[in-house]
Design an enzyme around this catalytic site. Structure first.
Site, short mmCIF file in Angstrom:
data_model
loop_
_atom_site.label_atom_id
_atom_site.label_comp_id
_atom_site.label_asym_id
_atom_site.label_seq_id
_atom_site.Cartn_x
_atom_site.Cartn_y
_atom_site.Cartn_z
N HIS A 228 -9.50 0.53 5.01
CA HIS A 228 -8.22 0.78 5.68
C HIS A 228 -8.45 1.72 6.86
O HIS A 228 -9.30 2.61 6.80
CB HIS A 228 -7.22 1.38 4.70
CG HIS A 228 -5.83 1.42 5.24
ND1 HIS A 228 -5.40 2.40 6.11
CD2 HIS A 228 -4.77 0.57 5.08
CE1 HIS A 228 -4.13 2.16 6.45
NE2 HIS A 228 -3.74 1.05 5.84
N LYS B 150 0.05 4.24 -0.27
CA LYS B 150 -0.62 5.38 0.36
C LYS B 150 -0.45 6.63 -0.51
O LYS B 150 -0.41 6.54 -1.73
CB LYS B 150 -0.14 5.57 1.81
CG LYS B 150 -0.33 4.28 2.63
CD LYS B 150 -0.12 4.47 4.11
CE LYS B 150 -0.33 3.14 4.82
NZ LYS B 150 -0.18 3.27 6.28
N ASN C 135 0.86 -1.19 0.00
CA ASN C 135 0.00 0.00 0.00
C ASN C 135 0.90 1.24 0.00
O ASN C 135 1.50 1.57 1.01
CB ASN C 135 -0.91 -0.03 1.24
CG ASN C 135 -1.80 1.19 1.33
OD1 ASN C 135 -1.91 1.98 0.40
ND2 ASN C 135 -2.44 1.35 2.48
N GLU D 254 -5.26 -5.40 10.58
CA GLU D 254 -4.30 -4.33 10.83
C GLU D 254 -4.59 -3.69 12.18
O GLU D 254 -5.47 -2.83 12.28
CB GLU D 254 -4.40 -3.26 9.75
CG GLU D 254 -4.12 -3.74 8.35
CD GLU D 254 -3.80 -2.56 7.43
OE1 GLU D 254 -2.67 -2.50 6.95
OE2 GLU D 254 -4.67 -1.71 7.24
#
Length: 249
Positions: free
Chosen positions: A96, A14, A12, A166
């Protein structure tokens, strides 16, 4: 990890990178050995999905970091699964913790996005996880089960879903859940799937870990029986991502 579950490593990126340094990173990834029994997916910023798909070797899939719950319309700033597919990406990351906590996305909205993305043919990396105060209050299970239920209620075909655990307290903080902490939650999540979906789905669904995964921590995490891969943040922008891809080797 059961042999039937193909090891899955997601990067990821981001909101990081520009064409020049992402191009260099892509060059490193293209030159890297990706084990046949490992699936690798990179999630660039939306503006670079097309760029990443054109430059990345076909052995590495591309994901979007988010999408909206409908196909088209007056939703300024949003992108739809259809657009993501049109750019050559085949996955999307949904739920997320940064979407939940920075942008205020609710469980309900994330569930709707999951349903629409799957209906449109994208694979979904669905993220769940507890905050530090929730872990300290002893309600990790309650929180992640509630989040998982909303996702599960919106999934018809689990073959296109990867569940990413996560712990929010471990994202970008340098704190990693110990391999034992990760395994404990992954095992409980698999148990939840078994009780609430089916034994077959529990056995076949990949549950990956995210939260300050590095080249140094990945091997021991990967050795846990219920850790089926990783969703990697910061380290996915560095050459050590190649080490993480090879964590099972």
């Amino acid at each position: 990890m059961a042999p039937s579950r193909k090891f899955f490593v997601g990067g990821n990126w981001k909101m990081n990178g520009r064409k020049q340094n992402l191009g260099e990173l892509i060059g490193t990834l293209n030159a890297a050995k990706v084990p046949a029994d490992t699936e690798v997916v990179c999630a660039p910023p939306t503006a670079y999905i097309d760029f990443a798909r054109q430059k990345l070797d076909p052995k590495i899939a591309v994901a979007a970091q988010n999408c909206y719950k409908v196909t088209n319309g007056a939703f300024t700033g949003e992108i739809s699964p259809g657009m993501i597919k049109d750019c050559g990406a085949t996955w999307v990351v949904l739920g997320h913790s940064e979407r939940r906590h920075v942008f205020g996305e609710s469980d309900e909205l994330i569930g709707q996005k999951v349903a629409h993305a799957l209906a449109e043919g994208l694979g979904v990396i669905a993220c769940i996880g507890e905050k530090l105060d929730e872990r300290e209050a002893g309600i990790t299970e309650k929180v992640v089960f509630e989040q998982t239920k909303v996702i599960a209620d919106n999934v018809k075909d689990w073959s296109k879903v990867v569940l990413a655990y996560e712990p929010v307290w471990a994202i970008g903080t340098g704190k990693t859940a110990t391999p034992q902490q990760a395994q404990e939650v992954h095992e409980k999540l698999r148990g939840w799937l078994k009780s609430n979906v089916s034994e077959a789905v529990a056995q076949s669904t990949r549950i990956i870990y995210g939260g300050s995964v590095t080249g140094a921590t990945c091997k021991e995490l990967a050795s846990q029986p219920d850790v089926d891969g990783f969703l990697v943040g910061g380290a996915s922008l560095k050459p050590e991502f190649v080490d993480i891809i090879n964590a099972k080797q």
